[in-house]
Design an enzyme around this catalytic site. Structure first.
Site, PDB file in Angstrom:
ATOM      1  N   PRO A 172       0.786  -1.238   0.000  1.00 22.16           N
ATOM      2  CA  PRO A 172       0.000   0.000   0.000  1.00 22.16           C
ATOM      3  C   PRO A 172       0.821   1.295   0.000  1.00 22.16           C
ATOM      4  CG  PRO A 172       0.195  -0.803   2.229  1.00 22.16           C
ATOM      5  CD  PRO A 172       0.978  -1.759   1.373  1.00 22.16           C
ATOM      6  N   TYR A 173       2.168   1.212  -0.079  1.00 27.10           N
ATOM      7  CA  TYR A 173       2.981   2.423   0.056  1.00 27.10           C
ATOM      8  C   TYR A 173       2.708   3.418  -1.069  1.00 27.10           C
ATOM      9  CZ  TYR A 173       7.030   5.469   0.550  1.00 27.10           C
ATOM     10  OH  TYR A 173       7.846   6.564   0.699  1.00 27.10           O
ATOM     11  N   GLY A 174       2.738   2.942  -2.312  1.00 30.56           N
ATOM     12  CA  GLY A 174       2.488   3.844  -3.436  1.00 30.56           C
ATOM     13  C   GLY A 174       1.145   4.558  -3.330  1.00 30.56           C
ATOM     14  N   SER A 176      -0.574   5.164  -0.714  1.00 23.48           N
ATOM     15  CA  SER A 176      -0.602   6.076   0.438  1.00 23.48           C
ATOM     16  C   SER A 176       0.024   7.412   0.080  1.00 23.48           C
ATOM     17  CB  SER A 176       0.118   5.455   1.645  1.00 23.48           C
ATOM     18  OG  SER A 176       1.531   5.514   1.513  1.00 23.48           O
TER      19      SER A 176
END
Length: 261
Positions: A172-174, A176
Site C-alpha cells: 500500500p505504500y504507493g 498512500s
C-alpha cells in the site's frame, strides 16, 4: 520569519520554529539537522523517548533541537505534542510532514521480491495508511489554526516519485503517497490567500534510509541518494525567500542555485 537570503546561499532561519515529524532518522533527521544548521529552532518527533533523545543529541546545535515523543496516528498524542511545542517555543512557523513507514513493514524484500496486493495483510495496509495519510492530516489539522491566528506559515509534505506511486508490488505504500499528494493540493487550495504556503517536497529517487532493504543489490544501492539532499530545499521552503510559492511539487535533486528548477 526570516529575511530572504542571497541567491545560492543558505538562508538565515534565526527565529523560525519548525516541527519535523519522523525526525529521528532518514529524511526527517537530515532535514532537522539542516534547519538547525541554518538557525531554526527545531522540534523533531518520533514514537519512542530513546530515539528522539538520541536524534536531538546527535544534531547537538545547542538548544536549537528538541526531541518530542508523538504518535502521528493518534489524535490525542498529536494534540498534546503540538501544545507542548507551542508552550516551549511560543508558536510554530513551519511544519514538515515527514513521518511515515514504507514497504518494508509489509514486505521486507520488496525491492527484489515484489508481492501482489492481495498478499498484503489488511492490518499492514491499514497501519501504513494510518501513519502516512492520517498522520499528515492530524498534524496539519492541529497546527494550521495557530498559523491562521498569525497569518503566516509553511507546510511541507514529503512525497515520492509519481512512478513509485504506481509501481508493481508497491501496495500500500504507493497508494498512500498518492493520497498524501492529493491531500497536499487540497490543503494548498483551502489555505489560499491566508499567508500559509503548502508544498510537496521529494528526493527525486530512492534514498539511503531505513525504508530501503538491507540486502538490495550493491549496484542498486550505488544509485541511491543521500538524505542530505533534502537540506537545501527544506531550508529554502522554510525561509522568506519562498513566501507566496504554494501548491508546488519540488524535487530535491533538481534544486540548484538556492531555488527549484
Amino acid at each position: 520569519m526570516t529575511q530572504q537570503s542571497d541567491a545560492g546561499k543558505a538562508p538565515n532561519l534565526e527565529g523560525v520554529r519548525a516541527l519535523v515529524t519522523g525526525g529521528t532518522s532518514g529524511l526527517g533527521f537530515a532535514m532537522s539537522r539542516a534547519l538547525a544548521d541554518c538557525g531554526a529552532r527545531v522540534v523533531l518527533t518520533g514514537r519512542t523517548e530513546q530515539r528522539v533523545r538520541d536524534a536531538s543529541t546527535r544534531i547537538a546545535r545547542g538548544d536549537r533541537v528538541t526531541g518530542l515523543v508523538m504518535d502521528v496516528r493518534d489524535e490525542q498524542s498529536v494534540g498534546e505534542g503540538v501544545d507542548h511545542m507551542l508552550s516551549a517555543l511560543g508558536g510554530v512557523d513551519v511544519l514538515v510532514n515527514n513521518a511515515g513507514i514504507g514497504m518494508r513493514t509489509v514486505n521486507p524484500d520488496f525491492m527484489t521480491d515484489a508481492k501482489a496486493f492481495w498478499h498484503v495483510s489488511p492490518d499492514g495496509f491499514s497501519d501504513l495508511f494510518a501513519t502516512n495519510v492520517l498522520g499528515y492530516f492530524l498534524v496539519a489539522r492541529a497546527v494550521v489554526p495557530h498559523m491562521l491566528d498569525v497569518g503566516h506559515g509553511k507546510i511541507v509534505n514529503i512525497s515520492i516519485n509519481e512512478t513509485t506511486m504506481r509501481r508493481k508490488g508497491f501496495a500500500p505504500y504507493g497508494p498512500s503517497r498518492a493520497a498524501t499528494d492529493a491531500l497536499s493540493h487540497i490543503m494548498a487550495d483551502d489555505l489560499a490567500g491566508t499567508g500559509i504556503d503548502v508544498n510537496l517536497l521529494l528526493p527525486g529517487g530512492a534514498t539511503k534510509t531505513g525504508m530501503t532493504p538491507d540486502l538490495a543489490p550493491r549496484d542498486m544501492q550505488a544509485t541511491w541518494l543521500d538524505p542530505a539532499i533534502m537540506g537545501p530545499p527544506i531550508c529554502w521552503l522554510a525561509s522568506r525567500a519562498s513566501d507566496g510559492i504554494t501548491d508546488q511539487r519540488i524535487v530535491a535533486k533538481d534544486f540548484t542555485g538556492g531555488r527549484p528548477v
